[in-house]
Design an enzyme around this catalytic site. Structure first.
Site, short mmCIF file in Angstrom:
data_model
loop_
_atom_site.label_atom_id
_atom_site.label_comp_id
_atom_site.label_asym_id
_atom_site.label_seq_id
_atom_site.Cartn_x
_atom_site.Cartn_y
_atom_site.Cartn_z
N LYS A 231 0.53 -1.30 -0.09
CA LYS A 231 -0.15 0.00 0.04
C LYS A 231 0.78 1.57 0.26
O LYS A 231 2.24 1.34 0.82
CB LYS A 231 -0.80 -0.13 1.38
CG LYS A 231 -1.88 1.30 1.75
CD LYS A 231 -2.71 0.89 2.90
CE LYS A 231 -4.35 2.24 2.38
NZ LYS A 231 -4.57 1.81 3.88
N SER B 204 -9.79 1.66 3.04
CA SER B 204 -8.41 2.49 2.54
C SER B 204 -8.03 1.21 1.23
O SER B 204 -7.34 2.08 0.57
CB SER B 204 -7.68 3.44 3.33
OG SER B 204 -7.11 3.51 4.14
N SER C 239 -9.33 -0.32 7.46
CA SER C 239 -9.22 -0.47 5.95
C SER C 239 -8.77 -1.59 5.85
O SER C 239 -8.05 -1.69 4.28
CB SER C 239 -7.74 0.13 5.69
OG SER C 239 -8.75 1.99 5.61
N1 GLN Z 1 -12.50 3.51 6.80
C1 GLN Z 1 -12.19 4.52 7.95
C2 GLN Z 1 -11.60 5.91 7.92
O1 GLN Z 1 -12.38 6.64 6.95
C3 GLN Z 1 -11.17 3.28 8.52
C4 GLN Z 1 -9.82 3.60 7.02
C5 GLN Z 1 -8.48 3.14 7.59
O2 GLN Z 1 -8.64 1.92 8.23
N2 GLN Z 1 -7.52 3.28 7.19
O3 GLN Z 1 -11.67 6.58 8.65
#
Ligand code: GLN
Length: 487
Positions: free
Chosen positions: A79, A154, A178
């Site tokens: 990532k 994400s 994410s």
């Molecule tokens: N969807 C969550 C957010 O927007 C979690 C994102 C993540 O785990 N990086 O914060």
């Protein structure tokens, strides 16, 4: 005809290397051929490391594989929020569009030491803020099962690259879901380790009390292998815990579930689940019972509280973490007549709308007069959520819930509605607030849509082996997804 190399599991590819029936270059070639075939449809990668990967593979080809190096010659993607020395690391933001780190993240160093070959840096929501990979500053990633749908986020680029066979495993990060959400929506396996199990050194920080790096791959054992490579204590991350590692790969050999008690948090089984998500996940619970597990209902605080709590805390932490991007030290610098004007112009141009929203929300929650009402209150709620999980796990070896309330949704259908998107994390946020480990496991295709449905297996702190074992036993007998049919 034997299966094409790109479709092997990591374990199978490793086996080929060990038996010297495939070379690192053959695996790298297969992955880049697959990238060439699929990338125009899914857009999983921000940067391809083709030259570096081919050179690394060629240098390994003639050498007898070292059995102590668990990922010898294995192509993996990472990532783009995790620093790679000499390779651009953007966090999918204009702010870091041209940032080339002078060092490797701890996990990247571990991957390289184990012989892995990094083939690409994957797309994501900007600074990991989002649930659909639609908030990348560069482009959106599509779900390999249906390219009109989101891959989740994400770490959507990582999940899509694994599901599409562009690599054998990927590293994602999970602050509130994410790793688990995109793994669930793309039909791959993902593990969010216990907070403190894996070093965060070299991962661009979002919510420092929540962020964890973890593996994503096509099987439980593959994830276990990667976890065994990246887990461990690192003096450069003060929150990394010196708790002994477990035998994750051995745990992935589990078949039955006799003697295991699984808790079903009732609140997590009613919160807005789509009919097919409920159906497929309940069938997985029945399967666990057939494998010998005892299942009982438990109660946790409503997952809706974790949404409010998480978005206050994570945004507060993000607002402080992102203060470093001021155009002075590194990252984008826009012209301004004096220092404040330069800060303002750089941050205005460098951050996208979702990141700005989080900074505003977080700064507000931390500001004097509001701190007690929001940040401090949320910190107290977090403690209660963690206590609830700990109490439930006193009597259960693990807890089961769906990963997300619905299967992959249409690209564009929620971007204008941040609250609707925040709700997609309703079943993953509590685990992050409590710092616990969880596996996201494909439970089978939805009977209506044919799209992957993910099951979440939540464990006790530092018992990754426990949930890996449960996931592996279920994986053996749950309906298989087959190859993604959107490519
Ligand atoms: N969807 C969550 C957010 O927007 C979690 C994102 C993540 O785990 N990086 O914060």
């Amino acid at each position: 005809m034997s299966a094409p190399l790109h479709s092997l599991t990591l374990t199978e590819a490793r086996d080929r290397i060990a038996r010297e029936t495939a070379t690192p270059s053959a695996l790298v070639d297969a992955c880049f051929a697959r990238i060439a075939q699929t990338e125009k449809k899914i857009h999983a990668c921000i940067t391809l490391c083709e030259q570096e990967a081919r050179a690394a593979a060629a240098a390994m080809d003639g050498i007898r594989p070292d059995p102590d190096k668990a990922l010898w010659g294995i192509p993996v993607t990472v990532k783009d929020v995790i620093c790679t020395k000499g390779i651009r690391t953007t966090a999918a933001s204009r702010m870091l569009e041209n940032f080339v780190p002078p060092y490797d993240a701890f996990v990247v160093r571990r991957l390289k030491e184990a012989g892995a070959i990094i083939t690409a840096k994957t797309n994501m929501d900007e600074f990991a803020m989002g649930s659909s990979t639609e908030f990348s500053a560069f482009f959106k990633t599509a779900n390999p099962w249906d390219t009109t749908r989101v891959p989740g986020g994400s770490s959507g680029g990582s999940a899509a690259s694994v599901a599409a066979g562009q690599c054998f495993a990927s590293l994602g990060t999970d602050t509130g879901g994410s790793i688990r959400l995109p793994a669930g929506l793309c039909g791959c396996v993902g593990i969010k380790p216990t907070y403190g199990r894996v070093s965060r050194y070299g991962a661009v920080a979002f919510g420092s009390s929540l962020d964890q790096i973890g593996p994503m791959a096509r099987t439980v054992k593959d994830c276990a292998l990667v976890l065994s490579v990246i887990a461990g204590c690192d003096p450069k991350d003060a929150t990394c815990c010196d708790v002994p590692l477990q035998d994750y790969v051995g745990a992935a050999g589990r078949t039955g579930l006799e003697g295991i008690t699984l808790g079903l948090p009732v609140e997590y089984w009613r919160e807005g689940l789509s009919a097919e998500t409920g159906q497929v996940c309940r069938a997985a619970v029945d399967t666990a019972v057939k494998l010998g597990a005892t299942v009982k209902e438990v109660s946790l605080s409503g997952p809706a509280y974790s949404i409010a709590c998480y978005y206050v805390l994570a945004s507060a932490e993000a607002s402080t973490n992102l203060a470093r991007f001021d155009g002075m030290r590194y990252g984008l610098r826009a012209a301004g007549k004096d220092l404040p004007a330069c800060y303002k112009a750089s941050r205005s141009a460098g951050f996208g709308p979702e990141v700005k929203r989080r900074i505003l929300l977080g700064t507000y929650a931390l500001s004097s007069g509001y701190y007690d009402a929001y940040y401090e209150k949320a910190a107290k709620v977090r403690r209660r959520i963690a206590e609830d999980f700990a109490a439930a796990l006193e009597h259960c070896d693990a807890l089961l819930s769906p990963v997300s309330p619905v299967t992959a949704w249409k690209l564009g259908s929620m971007v204008e509605d941040p609250l609707a998107l925040y709700k997609m994390d309703i079943l993953t946020l509590g685990v992050s607030l409590a710092g616990l480990p969880a596996v996201s496991l494909p439970a089978g295709p939805g009977p209506d849509s044919g799209l992957p449905v993910g099951l979440q297996i939540i464990g006790r702190a530092f018992d990754e082996a426990g949930i890996i074992g449960i996931a592996a036993a279920l994986e053996n007998v749950l309906p298989r997804l087959g190859d993604p049919n959107g490519l």
